[in-house]
Design a protein around this motif. Structure first.
Motif, PDB file in Angstrom:
ATOM      1  N   ARG A  55      21.441 -44.174 -78.117  1.00 36.71           N
ATOM      2  CA  ARG A  55      21.269 -44.596 -76.568  1.00 36.71           C
ATOM      3  C   ARG A  55      19.722 -43.897 -76.140  1.00 36.71           C
ATOM      4  N   SER A  56      19.488 -42.782 -76.591  1.00 33.57           N
ATOM      5  CA  SER A  56      18.129 -42.222 -76.240  1.00 33.57           C
ATOM      6  C   SER A  56      17.291 -43.014 -76.638  1.00 33.57           C
ATOM      7  N   ARG A  57      17.009 -43.425 -77.911  1.00 32.10           N
ATOM      8  CA  ARG A  57      16.013 -44.545 -78.473  1.00 32.10           C
ATOM      9  C   ARG A  57      16.001 -45.801 -77.680  1.00 32.10           C
ATOM     10  N   HIS A  58      17.155 -46.402 -77.196  1.00 29.79           N
ATOM     11  CA  HIS A  58      17.095 -47.607 -76.433  1.00 29.79           C
ATOM     12  C   HIS A  58      16.482 -47.258 -75.103  1.00 29.79           C
ATOM     13  N   LEU A  59      16.901 -46.024 -74.430  1.00 33.14           N
ATOM     14  CA  LEU A  59      16.226 -45.798 -73.270  1.00 33.14           C
ATOM     15  C   LEU A  59      14.806 -45.532 -73.234  1.00 33.14           C
ATOM     16  N   GLU A  62      12.871 -48.685 -73.645  1.00 40.99           N
ATOM     17  CA  GLU A  62      12.970 -49.437 -72.308  1.00 40.99           C
ATOM     18  C   GLU A  62      11.861 -49.033 -71.262  1.00 40.99           C
ATOM     19  N   LEU A  63      11.722 -47.564 -71.431  1.00 41.85           N
ATOM     20  CA  LEU A  63      10.790 -46.909 -70.644  1.00 41.85           C
ATOM     21  C   LEU A  63       9.532 -47.004 -71.029  1.00 41.85           C
ATOM     22  N   LEU A  67       6.462 -48.763 -68.820  1.00 46.01           N
ATOM     23  CA  LEU A  67       5.300 -47.977 -68.796  1.00 46.01           C
ATOM     24  C   LEU A  67       4.221 -48.959 -69.153  1.00 46.01           C
ATOM     25  N   GLN A  68       4.447 -49.822 -70.179  1.00 42.69           N
ATOM     26  CA  GLN A  68       3.437 -50.865 -70.673  1.00 42.69           C
ATOM     27  C   GLN A  68       3.103 -51.801 -69.491  1.00 42.69           C
ATOM     28  N   ASP A  69       4.089 -52.360 -69.050  1.00 44.06           N
ATOM     29  CA  ASP A  69       4.170 -53.400 -67.964  1.00 44.06           C
ATOM     30  C   ASP A  69       3.243 -52.707 -66.490  1.00 44.06           C
ATOM     31  N   THR A  70       3.588 -51.214 -66.290  1.00 44.83           N
ATOM     32  CA  THR A  70       2.984 -50.780 -65.394  1.00 44.83           C
ATOM     33  C   THR A  70       1.497 -50.527 -65.638  1.00 44.83           C
ATOM     34  N   ASN A  71       1.040 -50.301 -67.043  1.00 48.34           N
ATOM     35  CA  ASN A  71      -0.275 -49.982 -67.210  1.00 48.34           C
ATOM     36  C   ASN A  71      -1.087 -51.431 -67.033  1.00 48.34           C
TER      37      ASN A  71
END
Length: 113
Positions: A55-59, A62-63, A67-71
């Motif tokens: 779950r942590s890897r998946h989150l 996604e983050l 972040l790439q989209d925001t950049n």
């Protein structure tokens, strides 16, 4: 009477030895069951840790994408802002030139009249 007493003691000893054997067998069985239960608990804990890690890897993934989209959006915004600044600077220069030309024309008109 002594023989009977001795026989009764041997019988008591034999009964106690049988009870001891049963208790030892029960203890061994309980130890095996306890070890099995411990093993099951450890397996469950490992499975839960693996699930949590997944779950942590998946989150995290996604983050990272967010972040790439925001950049990417920020770079596009910055590029448009720079283009807008350049356009504004060019227009300001054209306005300044037009004012100078208008002032020159106004002075020439004033001189000629």
């Amino acid at each position: 009477a002594r023989k009977q007493e001795a026989r009764a003691r041997r019988s008591d000893v034999q009964r106690l030895e049988e009870q001891l054997e049963e208790a030892q067998l029960l203890t061994a069985t309980l130890n095996v069951e306890a070890q099995h239960a411990q093993s099951v608990l450890e397996d469950q804990a490992r499975a839960e840790r693996r699930a949590q890690d997944e779950r942590s890897r998946h989150l995290l993934s996604e983050l990272r994408e967010q972040l790439q989209d925001t950049n990417r959006r920020n770079k596009q915004y910055l590029r448009r802002l720079q283009e807008s600044d350049q356009r504004n600077a060019r227009l300001s220069a054209e306005v300044a030139q037009a004012r100078q030309a208008a002032e020159a024309a106004s002075l020439a008109l004033a001189r000629s009249s």
